[in-house]
Design a protein around this motif. Structure first.
Motif, mmCIF file in Angstrom:
data_model
loop_
_atom_site.group_PDB
_atom_site.id
_atom_site.type_symbol
_atom_site.label_atom_id
_atom_site.label_comp_id
_atom_site.label_asym_id
_atom_site.label_seq_id
_atom_site.Cartn_x
_atom_site.Cartn_y
_atom_site.Cartn_z
ATOM 1 N N ARG A 114 -1.112 6.840 -5.270
ATOM 2 C CA ARG A 114 -2.053 5.862 -4.700
ATOM 3 C C ARG A 114 -3.456 6.436 -4.771
ATOM 4 O O ARG A 114 -3.674 7.596 -4.436
ATOM 5 C CB ARG A 114 -1.658 5.570 -3.246
ATOM 6 N N SER A 145 -8.419 -0.113 -4.055
ATOM 7 C CA SER A 145 -7.169 0.636 -3.995
ATOM 8 C C SER A 145 -6.310 0.319 -5.201
ATOM 9 O O SER A 145 -6.368 -0.785 -5.741
ATOM 10 C CB SER A 145 -6.424 0.260 -2.712
ATOM 11 N N ASP A 184 0.863 -1.181 0.000
ATOM 12 C CA ASP A 184 0.000 0.000 0.000
ATOM 13 C C ASP A 184 0.898 1.229 0.000
ATOM 14 O O ASP A 184 2.123 1.107 -0.005
ATOM 15 C CB ASP A 184 -0.950 -0.019 1.212
ATOM 16 N N TYR A 200 -7.741 5.629 -3.913
ATOM 17 C CA TYR A 200 -8.685 4.827 -3.148
ATOM 18 C C TYR A 200 -10.105 5.149 -3.605
ATOM 19 O O TYR A 200 -10.430 6.319 -3.849
ATOM 20 C CB TYR A 200 -8.596 5.139 -1.651
ATOM 21 N N ALA A 255 -4.654 9.655 -2.701
ATOM 22 C CA ALA A 255 -4.158 9.724 -1.323
ATOM 23 C C ALA A 255 -3.358 10.999 -1.095
ATOM 24 O O ALA A 255 -3.376 11.570 -0.010
ATOM 25 C CB ALA A 255 -3.300 8.498 -1.010
ATOM 26 N N LYS A 256 -2.640 11.429 -2.128
ATOM 27 C CA LYS A 256 -1.922 12.697 -2.108
ATOM 28 C C LYS A 256 -2.004 13.245 -3.531
ATOM 29 O O LYS A 256 -2.172 12.455 -4.474
ATOM 30 C CB LYS A 256 -0.431 12.491 -1.759
ATOM 31 N N ARG A 316 -10.401 8.803 -5.020
ATOM 32 C CA ARG A 316 -9.704 9.786 -4.169
ATOM 33 C C ARG A 316 -8.201 9.521 -4.286
ATOM 34 O O ARG A 316 -7.755 8.382 -4.133
ATOM 35 C CB ARG A 316 -10.170 9.587 -2.729
#
Lengths: 405, 425
Positions: free
Chosen positions: B361, B322, B95, B363, B351-352, B349
């Motif tokens: 990443r 994910s 992850d 999600y 993650a950053k 979404r």
């Protein structure tokens, strides 16, 4: 216009590159990096470097190049004064590139006839006596006219655009496991034989630096510079569909039908028992797995160790076959190898070292050889680096003992 | 960005009720729902009573034994042996975005060599004012930088051109890793040797210390831009299998250019046309002509969980879909996810915010109704490029390109929670 510029201009677009470069620079110097100071001493000219060609004015796409050209202080020799000058002998030792126009080729020559002998001795173990390839090793000949087929056969003859590439690669990286051992003449000869095996030269042909560029490579015009910017990016830089994008969706192909995924993937994924209820693959596997180990179980052998050894043997199985009807491949078949005469597989063309060794493969000798092939038998053609783990050696010997001659 | 706020209270309640109703029967989803007290809570566990390992039990730690299936894996039939071969990062089990070095994929052309820092030399020669030799220590004296970049083999997903073949994200998309590199810009070293005259049309040829040498030609434009001569990854020395002590980092471009055990950089007036840039790493089109110099890795994404090696085991209810997205052209700006094979999409979404030439990443925090899904992800990058379908790619290239397959991947998630690699119409 240079090839590099063509690509860059196309790949990123005129405005795009300015934007990206600016962001890159901003990102790079989060805090200002120390600027190099001018080198005190005047740089000496490179001993082996040909003079730089007088090039045209910088084009719009070459922003960084243009910027570097403009900023003399940052591109002239020096700044930090770190490192030392490379000696001519050092540059000569490492700078062995051969360019498409033949630059870098040393004096020398080699005939098809000499090449055939050298190829048989140094290359045929993997590439086959006629450069046709053994097992999964690369085929070097044939494949003419197949590039538009479903499964193109890409060889020196059918695919490679420059002969310089073959010479450069053979000279610097072959034979596999004994690179940089061929002289210039030997390299010319082997390349001549590869050309002959592709029917590109006659059997009395002698390749040399002088006639190198006269050889015509059939696929020399078969390449285009990356055209994704023209053929793909235009149509795929568009707002994507979010709903009602297609009327129906059908599954047209399933990976489990082929069944070519390594076992570990599924075994260790923590599948629930529901797996059993999953729909069975729709068709028989396309490829049958390696022949199952013989049912012969010798009382003295630990079945678990034999099974572990069979797994380890996968590392060997590209070149060595065992089991009923096993044939010689890139390496000899290994049925009953423990207790067999060294160099004793009928019909296999052994290295001189193996052929002349004599004696039999007892367990201790085999263990030593498996751990360090080339250290144990200098001159063996087996390219395998050796089994690092003693338990693997023991297991694979147990597995080999379970096979019968 | 994605959210679940469009789920009405009644739908939430319905799903919750459904999930609670079948959870026990279908999955036994966790002891927390068991009828009686959980002995893991009510009994005193040995680890709560006795003592654990002392601090020096493992001077350099490895993952705990329960994670011993999170390893690189090889597909043996791909190559003749393991010395000139490749293996795959277990992306289905990771992850975040940083790939631990110990499970980051390996690609060797003549094996991973063992070279000490003391034995290391780097030569800069060719069309420079003064050819130079650097030791490892020398490199550490130049101003250095830190950057996170993905490294993707051009052949990643290459086995999938003709159809769905390998059943696992590790095998379909695992020729990739993403690390934070510390190193010196190649530009700095070239300038140290001195670049004079016009740089138009100049190239650098880079090669390694290993027997294959894996030489590649890179246009001067890129060499002066963001190419890094790296000696640390994720804060520690490079691993042997990734080119210890020094490798080249060529952001956004195919992994084959990231020469390991870097020994020489030569400024030339043209490409060398080495084996790795003619016979390999060229992309054959349907008509038999081949593209060369296809360096940039186009935008791509894959759902890592759920996936064939990471099935849904908890039954219907809340879940996280994910995955990873990346682009060699810059930053990822958006990832959409489809559960119905591409009919409808919702935006995931990040993650950053996406970073240039680095893994992003994503999600999708969602609710699984227990029905079959045809899961897909679709990446967009800062150039507006939208990751294409396999059909779109095939229309332009045919099926023989081997390299640069950045198609949308489909996982068929069954009612059991298992997933399979499939192709859809």
């Amino acid at each position: 216009m240079s090839k590099s510029l063509k690509l860059f201009g196309g790949a990123l677009g005129g405005a795009g590159i300015v934007l990206l470069s600016a962001v890159n620079f901003a990102d790079r110097f989060v805090t200002e990096a120390p600027a190099p100071k001018p080198r005190v001493a005047e740089a000496a000219p490179a001993p082996s470097a040909p003079p730089a060609p007088v090039a045209a004015e910088a084009q719009s796409g070459g922003m960084l190049v243009a910027a570097a050209n403009a900023e003399e202080h940052s591109t002239s020799a020096g700044g930090f004064g770190i490192g030392r000058e490379a000696l001519p002998e050092e540059v000569a030792a490492w700078d062995v590139n051969v360019m498409p126009d033949g630059t870098g080729l040393p004096e020398g020559s080699g005939s098809v006839a000499d090449g055939e002998m050298l190829f048989s001795e140094n290359c045929a173990v993997c590439h086959g006596e006629f450069a046709e390839g053994v097992g999964n090793w690369p085929e070097l000949a044939g494949g003419e006219g197949t590039l538009a087929d479903k499964d193109p056969v890409k060889t020196v003859g059918s695919y490679w655009p420059y002969l310089s590439t073959a010479w450069d690669y053979v000279h610097r990286s072959m034979p596999f496991g004994n690179a940089q051992s061929l002289t210039a003449d030997e390299t010319y000869a082997i390349v001549a034989y590869i050309l002959y095996s592709n029917w590109l030269v006659e059997e009395d042909f002698v390749l040399s630096r002088e006639n190198f560029l006269e050889v015509e490579m059939p696929n020399a015009d078969g390449f285009i510079v990356d055209d994704r910017p023209e053929t793909e990016y235009g149509q795929w830089r568009a707002e994507p569909c979010m709903s009602d994008c297609k009327d129906s969706v059908e599954i047209t192909m399933r990976a489990t039908v082929l069944d070519v995924t390594p076992d570990e993937g599924a075994d260790e994924a923590g599948m629930s028992e529901d797996q059993a209820a999953a729909p069975a693959p729709e068709a028989a596997p396309a490829e049958e797995a390696a022949p199952a180990a013989e049912e012969v179980t010798l009382a003295a052998l630990d079945p678990e160790l034999v099974a572990a050894g069979e797994k380890v043997f996968r590392k060997c199985s590209a070149c060595h076959k065992v089991g009923e009807g096993a044939k010689n491949g890139a390496g000899p078949q290994l049925n009953g190898i423990v207790g067999r005469t060294v160099g004793g597989a009928e019909g296999f063309k052994y290295s001189g070292a193996m052929a002349d060794h004599g004696g039999v493969w007892d367990e201790a000798f085999l263990a030593a050889f498996l751990a360090d092939p080339r250290g144990t038998m200098k001159g063996t053609r087996m390219a395998f680096a050796g089994l690092k783990n003693d338990a693997d050696v023991e297991a694979v010997i147990a597995f080999l003992k379970s096979t019968e001659e | 960005m994605a959210d679940t706020s469009d789920l009405t209270p009644s739908r939430r309640a319905f799903l919750k009720g459904t999930a609670a109703g079948i959870a026990g029967a279908a999955m036994g989803a966790g002891a927390a729902r068991a009828a009686g007290p959980d002995p893991l809570i009510t009994d005193i566990q040995p680890f709560a009573q006795g003592l654990g390992d002392g601090v020096d039990a493992t001077p350099y730690g490895l993952p705990i034994k329960f994670e011993d299936d999170v390893v690189r894996r090889n597909v043996e039939w791909l190559t003749a042996d393991t010395i000139s071969s490749i293996n795959f990062t277990p992306i289905h089990a990771l992850d975040g975005t940083i790939t631990p070095q110990g499970c980051a994929f390996e690609r060797h052309h003549s094996g991973a060599i063992e070279m000490s820092k003391g034995e290391y030399r780097l030569m800069i020669n060719g069309l420079v004012d003064k050819p130079l030799v650097f030791t490892y220590e020398d490199l550490e004296r130049f101003p250095r930088e830190n950057h996170v970049y993905f490294c993707e083999c051009a052949a990643n997903t290459g086995m999938e051109w003709a159809g769905a073949q390998l059943n696992g994200a590790q095998f379909t998309h695992g020729m990739i890793h993403n690390m934070e590199y510390t190193g010196v810009p190649l530009r700095t070293l070239l300038q140290e040797a001195g670049l004079s005259g016009d740089l138009e049309g100049k190239w650098v040829f880079v090669e390694g210390h290993d027997a294959s040498s894996n030489g590649r030609s890179i246009p001067m434009e890129k060499a002066l831009d963001d190419v890094l001569v790296a000696f640390k990854a994720n804060g520690e020395a490079l691993r042997k299998e990734h080119g210890y002590p020094v490798r080249l980092v060529v952001p956004g471009w195919e992994g084959n250019l990231w020469v390991k055990w870097l020994r020489r950089v030569e400024v030339t007036d043209g490409p060398v046309e080495s084996r790795e840039e003619t016979s390999k790493y060229t992309d054959t089109l349907a008509d038999g002509t081949s593209r060369k110099w296809t360096w940039v890795m186009d935008a791509k994404s894959v759902i890592t969980q759920p996936s064939p090696q990471a099935p849904i085991t908890h039954g219907p209810g809340p879940m996280v879909i994910s995955g990873l997205a990346w682009s060699g052209h810059g930053a990822i700006t958006r990832v959409d996810v489809s559960k119905d094979g591409g009919k409808t999409w919702e935006t995931a979404r990040l993650a950053k915010p996406g970073e240039k030439m680095a893994l992003t990443r994503f999600y999708l925090d969602t609710v699984w109704d227990g029905e079959e899904m045809l899961l897909q992800a679709r990446a967009m990058d800062e150039t507006g490029y939208v990751q294409p379908t396999k059909a779109q790619l095939r229309e332009v290239r045919g099926e023989n390109s081997i390299y640069h397959n950045n198609c949308i991947q489909t996982w068929h998630v069954k009612t059991s929670g298992e997933a399979e690699n499939v192709e859809v119409s």
